[in-house]
Design a protein around this motif. Structure first.
Motif, PDB file in Angstrom:
ATOM      1  N   UNK A 122     -17.512  23.263 -40.005  1.00  0.00           N
ATOM      2  CA  UNK A 122     -17.308  24.015 -38.762  1.00  0.00           C
ATOM      3  C   UNK A 122     -18.618  24.637 -38.288  1.00  0.00           C
ATOM      4  N   UNK A 123     -18.839  24.555 -36.984  1.00  0.00           N
ATOM      5  CA  UNK A 123     -20.038  25.166 -36.405  1.00  0.00           C
ATOM      6  C   UNK A 123     -19.673  25.774 -35.053  1.00  0.00           C
ATOM      7  N   UNK A 124     -20.089  27.004 -34.870  1.00  0.00           N
ATOM      8  CA  UNK A 124     -19.831  27.729 -33.632  1.00  0.00           C
ATOM      9  C   UNK A 124     -21.141  27.898 -32.884  1.00  0.00           C
ATOM     10  N   UNK A 125     -21.106  27.594 -31.591  1.00  0.00           N
ATOM     11  CA  UNK A 125     -22.239  27.819 -30.708  1.00  0.00           C
ATOM     12  C   UNK A 125     -21.841  28.897 -29.712  1.00  0.00           C
ATOM     13  N   UNK A 126     -22.650  29.922 -29.608  1.00  0.00           N
ATOM     14  CA  UNK A 126     -22.394  30.988 -28.638  1.00  0.00           C
ATOM     15  C   UNK A 126     -22.899  30.489 -27.282  1.00  0.00           C
ATOM     16  N   UNK A 185     -17.470  30.898 -26.900  1.00  0.00           N
ATOM     17  CA  UNK A 185     -18.011  30.001 -27.921  1.00  0.00           C
ATOM     18  C   UNK A 185     -17.445  28.588 -27.805  1.00  0.00           C
ATOM     19  N   UNK A 186     -18.244  27.630 -28.239  1.00  0.00           N
ATOM     20  CA  UNK A 186     -17.806  26.255 -28.445  1.00  0.00           C
ATOM     21  C   UNK A 186     -17.781  26.023 -29.947  1.00  0.00           C
ATOM     22  N   UNK A 187     -16.708  25.408 -30.431  1.00  0.00           N
ATOM     23  CA  UNK A 187     -16.534  25.203 -31.866  1.00  0.00           C
ATOM     24  C   UNK A 187     -16.338  23.710 -32.125  1.00  0.00           C
ATOM     25  N   UNK A 188     -16.957  23.225 -33.183  1.00  0.00           N
ATOM     26  CA  UNK A 188     -16.786  21.829 -33.577  1.00  0.00           C
ATOM     27  C   UNK A 188     -16.632  21.766 -35.091  1.00  0.00           C
ATOM     28  N   UNK A 189     -15.876  20.782 -35.555  1.00  0.00           N
ATOM     29  CA  UNK A 189     -15.701  20.598 -36.988  1.00  0.00           C
ATOM     30  C   UNK A 189     -14.907  19.332 -37.265  1.00  0.00           C
ATOM     31  N   UNK A 190     -14.840  18.976 -38.538  1.00  0.00           N
ATOM     32  CA  UNK A 190     -14.098  17.797 -38.973  1.00  0.00           C
ATOM     33  C   UNK A 190     -12.965  18.245 -39.878  1.00  0.00           C
ATOM     34  N   UNK A 191     -11.781  17.773 -39.593  1.00  0.00           N
ATOM     35  CA  UNK A 191     -10.567  18.182 -40.308  1.00  0.00           C
ATOM     36  C   UNK A 191     -10.499  17.462 -41.659  1.00  0.00           C
ATOM     37  N   UNK A 214      -6.883  15.016 -41.514  1.00  0.00           N
ATOM     38  CA  UNK A 214      -6.839  13.795 -40.700  1.00  0.00           C
ATOM     39  C   UNK A 214      -8.190  13.097 -40.629  1.00  0.00           C
ATOM     40  N   UNK A 215      -9.254  13.798 -40.980  1.00  0.00           N
ATOM     41  CA  UNK A 215     -10.592  13.240 -40.853  1.00  0.00           C
ATOM     42  C   UNK A 215     -11.100  13.252 -39.412  1.00  0.00           C
ATOM     43  N   UNK A 216     -10.329  13.798 -38.503  1.00  0.00           N
ATOM     44  CA  UNK A 216     -10.711  13.807 -37.086  1.00  0.00           C
ATOM     45  C   UNK A 216     -11.712  14.917 -36.780  1.00  0.00           C
ATOM     46  N   UNK A 217     -12.642  14.584 -35.907  1.00  0.00           N
ATOM     47  CA  UNK A 217     -13.569  15.583 -35.382  1.00  0.00           C
ATOM     48  C   UNK A 217     -12.871  16.291 -34.228  1.00  0.00           C
ATOM     49  N   UNK A 218     -13.010  17.595 -34.180  1.00  0.00           N
ATOM     50  CA  UNK A 218     -12.406  18.368 -33.095  1.00  0.00           C
ATOM     51  C   UNK A 218     -13.438  19.259 -32.431  1.00  0.00           C
ATOM     52  N   UNK A 219     -13.147  19.606 -31.178  1.00  0.00           N
ATOM     53  CA  UNK A 219     -13.955  20.536 -30.397  1.00  0.00           C
ATOM     54  C   UNK A 219     -12.989  21.417 -29.617  1.00  0.00           C
ATOM     55  N   UNK A 220     -13.284  22.702 -29.575  1.00  0.00           N
ATOM     56  CA  UNK A 220     -12.460  23.625 -28.802  1.00  0.00           C
ATOM     57  C   UNK A 220     -13.291  24.840 -28.431  1.00  0.00           C
ATOM     58  N   UNK A 221     -12.692  25.691 -27.610  1.00  0.00           N
ATOM     59  CA  UNK A 221     -13.389  26.899 -27.182  1.00  0.00           C
ATOM     60  C   UNK A 221     -12.625  28.133 -27.646  1.00  0.00           C
ATOM     61  N   UNK A 222     -13.349  29.229 -27.711  1.00  0.00           N
ATOM     62  CA  UNK A 222     -12.745  30.507 -28.049  1.00  0.00           C
ATOM     63  C   UNK A 222     -13.532  31.620 -27.376  1.00  0.00           C
TER      64      UNK A 222
END
Length: 163
Positions: free
Chosen positions: A86-90, A104-110, A120-128
């Motif tokens: 997981x990595x968060x970018x401000x 923030x934008x967040x990315x990580x691999x499940x 699931x091995x899926x890469x995800x991206x979301x905001x918070x």
């Protein structure tokens, strides 16, 4: 008398310069929040909670009930278990008075279980977005809005909208 006046003026001008160099309370608050975001989320340093948050800290909007410091640490560990990269970018940060808001934008691999969903091995991206209230250099309260629908849709727990 004249020497005393000169010394007083010198002392006052030195004090004004020293005060001008001191960071504003808003800049200090931003620094605390940015340290928390980086250490807690990007470096998995969950003990930073004890350093940066008051003992009565409360986080709202992350679960059905407010989280305290222990609950926040538990959440951090669960996120790292589910998304070890997981990595968060401000994307932006705003401070006014005793409040600091981050977008923030967040990315990580499940790669581990998350909310009952096996890896699931899926890469995800979301905001918070988070709003923090600080007092005396410590985080007192936090209100959060996390795009949980984006997370669940990308993990296959919800159908993606048709295009």
């Amino acid at each position: 008398m004249r020497t005393t006046s000169i010394l007083i003026l010198f002392a006052l001008s030195f004090s004004v310069v020293a005060l001008a160099d001191a960071p504003s309370p808003q800049a200090q608050n931003k620094s605390v929040v940015l340290k928390f975001e980086d250490q807690f989320k990007n470096k998995a340093n969950h003990d930073i909670v004890d350093e940066l948050m008051v003992p009565t800290y409360q986080a709202h909007g992350i679960g059905p009930a407010p989280l305290d410091r222990a609950g926040m640490k538990q959440l951090g560990k669960a996120i790292v278990t589910a998304f070890p990269d997981v990595h968060v970018t401000i994307d932006s940060v705003v401070a006014e008075g005793d409040l600091v808001v981050t977008r923030c934008s967040v990315a990580g691999t499940h790669k581990g279980p998350f909310q009952g969903i096996p890896a699931t091995g899926r890469a995800i991206r979301f905001t918070e977005m988070h709003m923090y209230r600080l007092a005396q250099g410590k985080i007192v309260e936090q209100w959060s809005n996390i795009d949980a629908l984006a997370i669940l849709a990308q993990l296959g727990a919800l159908p993606l909208p048709r295009k």
